[in-house]
Design an enzyme around this catalytic site. Structure first.
Site, PDB file in Angstrom:
ATOM      1  N   HIS A  39      -0.429  -3.750  -0.045  1.00 61.38           N
ATOM      2  CA  HIS A  39      -1.519  -3.980   1.663  1.00 61.38           C
ATOM      3  C   HIS A  39      -0.645  -3.049   2.409  1.00 61.38           C
ATOM      4  CE1 HIS A  39      -4.537  -4.102   3.764  1.00 61.38           C
ATOM      5  NE2 HIS A  39      -3.211  -4.602   4.929  1.00 61.38           N
TER       6      HIS A  39
ATOM      7  N   CYS B 187      -7.274   0.606   2.992  1.00 64.46           N
ATOM      8  CA  CYS B 187      -5.685   0.013   3.681  1.00 64.46           C
ATOM      9  C   CYS B 187      -5.021   0.722   3.936  1.00 64.46           C
ATOM     10  CB  CYS B 187      -5.008  -1.188   3.280  1.00 64.46           C
ATOM     11  SG  CYS B 187      -4.298  -1.199   1.601  1.00 64.46           S
TER      12      CYS B 187
ATOM     13  N   ASP C  87      -5.077  -4.083  11.532  1.00 67.96           N
ATOM     14  CA  ASP C  87      -5.617  -3.473  11.097  1.00 67.96           C
ATOM     15  C   ASP C  87      -7.081  -3.482  10.849  1.00 67.96           C
ATOM     16  OD1 ASP C  87      -5.448  -3.777   8.115  1.00 67.96           O
ATOM     17  OD2 ASP C  87      -4.892  -5.883   7.675  1.00 67.96           O
TER      18      ASP C  87
END
Length: 270
Positions: free
Chosen positions: A105, A67, A120
């Site tokens: 995250h 991420c 995302d």
């Protein structure tokens, strides 16, 4: 940033304007072209949260990442293309429904005239299209039904198919804020990134994942898994399914990559 090189990595021409349609295309292409992977933890490579280092890894070496890497670099591309894009921290929910630690995250929020949108490309299986943060209605996506709900302190809970995924902060964060947690995620024996080995991306019919010597393909909801019986077969799977020609294979969890000699940064080419 070499915008054209990054867009070539995604297979996208330089867009005419930073609008929602282009954002949707860029997100789809990024997810399809750049895998979610944690190979660095199993190759003895450091994860460097610096835009130049990330560009070298993802664009020049044609690798993927997790991420902080993928959303950190993609946010930089969006800004270079004229988008108002910022990084936001999130707490990933545990299986028991409790949120994990802060900065667990990193996701992206893009501000458009129509409002703020959640983007995302670094969560593994997640929405393939931008999600409007201003909508309280269920949002259908090729990878599930998403619902965004108000949470304490002005945060937003993101659910997929009724299951909590993560709690998103509304305040923006610089990439440097994620450095300590990225180090923990990639080095701690308690982190699931050091306990598992994965390389995964969505396909037009589902998803393909390579986990060590297990190749898993989901096609139209049907899951197929095969065991790859040789290092040559694993090398071939990385090349065919993810466009990566690795100079050496990642070491499975439980074995230190440092035992095979001084680690060298891996390369991956088409």
């Amino acid at each position: 940033m070499d915008i054209d090189a990054y867009l070539d990595r995604l297979g996208v021409a330089r867009p005419a304007a930073p609008d929602l349609a282009t954002l949707r295309l860029l997100q789809e292409r990024h997810l399809a072209a750049v895998p979610f992977e944690n190979l660095s933890s199993h190759l003895g490579e450091p994860v460097v949260l610096d835009e130049d280092a990330l560009f070298e890894k993802v664009v020049h070496r044609r690798r993927g990442g997790f991420c902080y890497e993928l959303n950190g670099l993609f946010a930089a591309l969006l800004r270079a293309l004229g988008y108002d894009a910022s990084l936001h921290a999130a707490q990933v929910f545990h299986a028991d429904g409790t949120p994990g630690p802060p900065l667990d995250h990193a996701a992206i929020v893009v501000a458009l005239d129509s409002g703020d949108w959640l983007v995302d490309v670094g969560f593994g299986r997640f929405a393939r299209h931008p999600l409007p943060l201003f909508s309280v209605d269920p949002q259908l996506d090729p990878d599930g039904e998403f619902l965004l709900l108000d949470a304490p302190h002005g945060d937003i809970d993101v659910l997929r198919d009724g299951e909590p995924q993560y709690r998103l902060e509304r305040r923006p964060r610089p990439l440097a804020d994620f450095v300590p947690m990225a180090w923990w995620q990639t080095t701690s024996p308690e982190s699931h990134f050091t306990q598992s080995l994965t390389c995964s991306r969505p396909t037009s019919q589902g998803r393909v994942t390579l986990s060590g010597d297990r190749l898993i393909e989901t096609v139209d909801g049907v899951r197929n898994e095969v065991r790859l019986l040789s290092p040559d077969a694993i090398h071939l799977a990385y090349r065919v399914y993810f466009g990566m020609t690795l100079t050496r294979l990642p070491v499975p969890p439980g074995e230190s990559p440092l035992t095979s000699g001084a680690p060298q940064p891996d390369t991956a080419l088409t």
